[in-house]
Write a protein that holds these residues in place. Structure first.
Motif, PDB file in Angstrom:
ATOM      1  N   LYS A 157      -8.518   1.955  -3.755  1.00 46.37           N
ATOM      2  CA  LYS A 157      -7.956   1.975  -5.106  1.00 46.37           C
ATOM      3  C   LYS A 157      -6.988   0.788  -5.237  1.00 46.37           C
ATOM      4  O   LYS A 157      -6.002   0.706  -4.498  1.00 46.37           O
ATOM      5  N   VAL A 158      -7.294  -0.137  -6.149  1.00 50.46           N
ATOM      6  CA  VAL A 158      -6.456  -1.325  -6.322  1.00 50.46           C
ATOM      7  C   VAL A 158      -5.847  -1.304  -7.713  1.00 50.46           C
ATOM      8  O   VAL A 158      -6.559  -1.111  -8.694  1.00 50.46           O
ATOM      9  N   SER A 159      -4.518  -1.482  -7.804  1.00 51.00           N
ATOM     10  CA  SER A 159      -3.862  -1.509  -9.114  1.00 51.00           C
ATOM     11  C   SER A 159      -3.082  -2.798  -9.273  1.00 51.00           C
ATOM     12  O   SER A 159      -2.300  -3.165  -8.401  1.00 51.00           O
ATOM     13  N   GLU A 160      -3.314  -3.470 -10.405  1.00 54.34           N
ATOM     14  CA  GLU A 160      -2.457  -4.578 -10.789  1.00 54.34           C
ATOM     15  C   GLU A 160      -1.453  -3.984 -11.759  1.00 54.34           C
ATOM     16  O   GLU A 160      -1.757  -3.790 -12.930  1.00 54.34           O
ATOM     17  N   ARG A 161      -0.293  -3.624 -11.229  1.00 47.40           N
ATOM     18  CA  ARG A 161       0.702  -2.972 -12.080  1.00 47.40           C
ATOM     19  C   ARG A 161       2.107  -3.336 -11.630  1.00 47.40           C
ATOM     20  O   ARG A 161       2.322  -3.776 -10.511  1.00 47.40           O
ATOM     21  N   SER A 162       3.063  -3.134 -12.555  1.00 48.27           N
ATOM     22  CA  SER A 162       4.458  -3.420 -12.223  1.00 48.27           C
ATOM     23  C   SER A 162       4.930  -2.471 -11.137  1.00 48.27           C
ATOM     24  O   SER A 162       4.579  -1.286 -11.144  1.00 48.27           O
ATOM     25  N   LEU A 163       5.701  -3.021 -10.217  1.00 45.27           N
ATOM     26  CA  LEU A 163       6.189  -2.238  -9.091  1.00 45.27           C
ATOM     27  C   LEU A 163       7.677  -2.568  -8.949  1.00 45.27           C
ATOM     28  O   LEU A 163       8.037  -3.716  -8.716  1.00 45.27           O
ATOM     29  N   SER A 164       8.526  -1.539  -9.127  1.00 46.29           N
ATOM     30  CA  SER A 164       9.974  -1.808  -9.098  1.00 46.29           C
ATOM     31  C   SER A 164      10.515  -1.696  -7.676  1.00 46.29           C
ATOM     32  O   SER A 164       9.917  -1.031  -6.818  1.00 46.29           O
ATOM     33  N   MET A 165      11.657  -2.298  -7.433  1.00 44.87           N
ATOM     34  CA  MET A 165      12.329  -2.146  -6.135  1.00 44.87           C
ATOM     35  C   MET A 165      12.687  -0.678  -5.918  1.00 44.87           C
ATOM     36  O   MET A 165      12.645  -0.197  -4.788  1.00 44.87           O
ATOM     37  N   VAL A 170       0.869  -1.180   0.000  1.00 44.96           N
ATOM     38  CA  VAL A 170       0.000   0.000   0.000  1.00 44.96           C
ATOM     39  C   VAL A 170       0.906   1.230   0.000  1.00 44.96           C
ATOM     40  O   VAL A 170       1.687   1.430   0.942  1.00 44.96           O
ATOM     41  N   ILE A 171       0.853   1.996  -1.090  1.00 45.01           N
ATOM     42  CA  ILE A 171       1.636   3.234  -1.211  1.00 45.01           C
ATOM     43  C   ILE A 171       0.658   4.362  -1.531  1.00 45.01           C
ATOM     44  O   ILE A 171      -0.112   4.252  -2.488  1.00 45.01           O
ATOM     45  N   LYS A 172       0.687   5.411  -0.737  1.00 47.80           N
ATOM     46  CA  LYS A 172      -0.220   6.551  -0.922  1.00 47.80           C
ATOM     47  C   LYS A 172      -1.666   6.093  -1.132  1.00 47.80           C
ATOM     48  O   LYS A 172      -2.321   6.491  -2.099  1.00 47.80           O
ATOM     49  N   ASP A 173      -2.126   5.221  -0.258  1.00 43.48           N
ATOM     50  CA  ASP A 173      -3.511   4.714  -0.274  1.00 43.48           C
ATOM     51  C   ASP A 173      -3.864   3.882  -1.507  1.00 43.48           C
ATOM     52  O   ASP A 173      -5.036   3.577  -1.724  1.00 43.48           O
ATOM     53  N   GLU A 174      -2.860   3.505  -2.296  1.00 40.75           N
ATOM     54  CA  GLU A 174      -3.117   2.641  -3.458  1.00 40.75           C
ATOM     55  C   GLU A 174      -2.629   1.232  -3.105  1.00 40.75           C
ATOM     56  O   GLU A 174      -1.475   1.057  -2.682  1.00 40.75           O
ATOM     57  N   LEU A 175      -3.533   0.234  -3.244  1.00 43.11           N
ATOM     58  CA  LEU A 175      -3.149  -1.160  -3.000  1.00 43.11           C
ATOM     59  C   LEU A 175      -2.617  -1.720  -4.317  1.00 43.11           C
ATOM     60  O   LEU A 175      -3.334  -1.768  -5.311  1.00 43.11           O
ATOM     61  N   ILE A 176      -1.334  -2.102  -4.309  1.00 44.83           N
ATOM     62  CA  ILE A 176      -0.667  -2.483  -5.555  1.00 44.83           C
ATOM     63  C   ILE A 176      -0.204  -3.936  -5.487  1.00 44.83           C
ATOM     64  O   ILE A 176       0.401  -4.360  -4.500  1.00 44.83           O
ATOM     65  N   THR A 177      -0.475  -4.682  -6.554  1.00 46.05           N
ATOM     66  CA  THR A 177       0.055  -6.044  -6.680  1.00 46.05           C
ATOM     67  C   THR A 177       0.494  -6.232  -8.125  1.00 46.05           C
ATOM     68  O   THR A 177      -0.115  -5.663  -9.039  1.00 46.05           O
ATOM     69  N   PRO A 178       1.568  -7.009  -8.352  1.00 43.03           N
ATOM     70  CA  PRO A 178       2.039  -7.181  -9.734  1.00 43.03           C
ATOM     71  C   PRO A 178       0.981  -7.853 -10.611  1.00 43.03           C
ATOM     72  O   PRO A 178       0.194  -8.673 -10.123  1.00 43.03           O
ATOM     73  N   PRO A 179       0.937  -7.518 -11.902  1.00 42.83           N
ATOM     74  CA  PRO A 179      -0.049  -8.112 -12.803  1.00 42.83           C
ATOM     75  C   PRO A 179       0.286  -9.586 -13.100  1.00 42.83           C
ATOM     76  O   PRO A 179       1.442  -9.991 -12.964  1.00 42.83           O
ATOM     77  N   LEU A 180      -0.719 -10.347 -13.510  1.00 45.52           N
ATOM     78  CA  LEU A 180      -0.510 -11.771 -13.815  1.00 45.52           C
ATOM     79  C   LEU A 180       0.166 -11.879 -15.182  1.00 45.52           C
ATOM     80  O   LEU A 180      -0.476 -11.985 -16.209  1.00 45.52           O
ATOM     81  N   SER A 181       1.499 -11.833 -15.132  1.00 44.05           N
ATOM     82  CA  SER A 181       2.298 -11.737 -16.355  1.00 44.05           C
ATOM     83  C   SER A 181       2.565 -13.104 -16.960  1.00 44.05           C
ATOM     84  O   SER A 181       3.103 -13.192 -18.051  1.00 44.05           O
ATOM     85  N   GLY A 182       2.248 -14.183 -16.253  1.00 46.34           N
ATOM     86  CA  GLY A 182       2.581 -15.525 -16.734  1.00 46.34           C
ATOM     87  C   GLY A 182       3.607 -16.201 -15.842  1.00 46.34           C
ATOM     88  O   GLY A 182       3.674 -17.419 -15.763  1.00 46.34           O
TER      89      GLY A 182
END
Ligand code: PLP
Length: 333
Positions: free
Chosen positions: A251-259, A218-230
């Motif tokens: 707010k939920v995002s399935e998006r790439s999240l870098s280190m 959770v960053i800035k109230d956005e719940l983020i998880t990586p997308p189902l890329s395979g």
């Protein structure tokens, strides 16, 4: 499906564990198992529930050589009202669970773990898809994951090894994925960490999963998880977390999240929560991440509000203590 049932005589049944606080995980199995065979051209045949026993396998059975083995993991629970519930089952496992119902522990947070597995049984040396398979289901009582409340985990970000690559088999519970993960997780455990955080195989930059769980931040109230890329396992718990959080207006995002983004958010105080999701623990708070020789602490090493809310909500849906707006809970019989 016409399932043949061969029961263990009452006198020969195993002793059930007396102390539900000492069940642990994956150590104890019940009296019966389900098996069914497959042969190319014939289809599935001989479904039966029979006494739990070792499998007789030809040493040339292909699963022993070429890794054709897939599995699933789920749970059955006693509800407060005396019903038995399954949570989002992939198959009708009802008969076996009902036959073994006295093995389902009753303590809070305990359950009967269900392990459906399919293995290649053609006897042949030579790499090709097997023409014969055995499907079996074994079940066993497991303890509460957090008998003393949540304990946030310490995670090691591994850059030298990857779990699964694009175009590979990381999206399914295929045995080979877990063999490939063992060296890295042993390494992390030796350094004093609970699990490994896996990065993407190509750039080693984006987070993918943690151990054998999906990962959320959770960053800035956005719940983020990586997308189902395979190369990521599409977890049932991951999907449940996303749907529940969205239904609460998060707010939920399935998006790439870098280190890089994670380190920056940890440094400037916008990283609010981090947790892993999976059937065994439901959600597991991440207290610390080690990356390139530095440790980053999340939510002061404690448990985030959304993490706790998701855990409580899913647990209560599973045990029949809350409404089940998505129809995930299946009552048997
Ligand atoms: C099983 C598993 C998960 C979690 O899946 P659930 O369906 O939520 O239990 C995540 N990642 C990996 C690699 C897994 O094996």
């Amino acid at each position: 499906m016409d399932i043949k049932i061969v029961k263990v005589p009452a006198k020969k049944r195993k002793l059930k564990p007396a102390d539900e606080s000492k069940l642990g995980f994956g150590q104890i199995f019940t009296d019966h198992m389900f098996t069914m065979q497959y042969f190319e051209g014939k289809g599935w045949y001989d479904p039966k529930i029979a006494p739990y026993k070792p499998l007789a396998l030809d040493p040339a059975a292909m699963c022993l050589h070429y890794g054709q083995l897939i599995f699933e993991g789920m749970k059955a629970y006693w509800g407060k009202d005396g019903s038995i519930f399954l949570f989002r089952p992939v198959e009708a496992l009802k008969k076996l669970v009902l036959l073994e119902k006295d093995w389902i522990p009753r303590g809070s947070g305990t359950s009967l773990y269900i392990r459906p597995t399919m293995i290649a049984t053609e006897t042949a040396i030579g790499v090709h898809p097997s023409n014969a398979y055995l499907f079996f289901i074994i079940v066993g009582p497991v303890g509460a994951y957090y008998p003393e409340g949540f304990s946030p985990t310490k995670i090691y970000v591994i850059e030298d090894y990857v779990r699964a690559a694009p175009g590979g088999i990381g999206f399914c519970k295929a045995a080979a994925n877990y063999a490939a993960s063992l060296l890295a997780s042993q390494f992390a455990i030796k350094q004093g960490y609970t699990q490994v955080l896996w990065l993407d195989a190509v750039e080693r930059k984006y987070v993918e999963e943690v151990g054998t769980s999906n990962i959320f931040f959770v960053i800035k109230d956005e719940l983020i998880t990586p997308p189902l890329s395979g190369s990521i396992l599409p977890g049932v718990t991951r999907d449940s977390v996303i749907k529940l959080a969205r239904s609460w207006g998060v707010k939920v995002s399935e998006r790439s999240l870098s280190m890089d983004e994670i380190v920056a958010a940890a440094a400037d105080g916008t990283m609010q929560e981090a947790f892993a999701s999976g059937t065994a623990a439901i959600v597991s708070p991440i207290g610390k991440i080690a990356f390139r020789g530095k440790e980053y602490t999340f939510q002061d090493g404690g448990v985030g509000n959304l993490t706790r809310r998701l855990y409580d909500e899913i647990l209560q849906i599973q045990y029949g203590e809350k409404d089940d707006p998505f129809g995930w809970r299946i009552r048997i019989p």
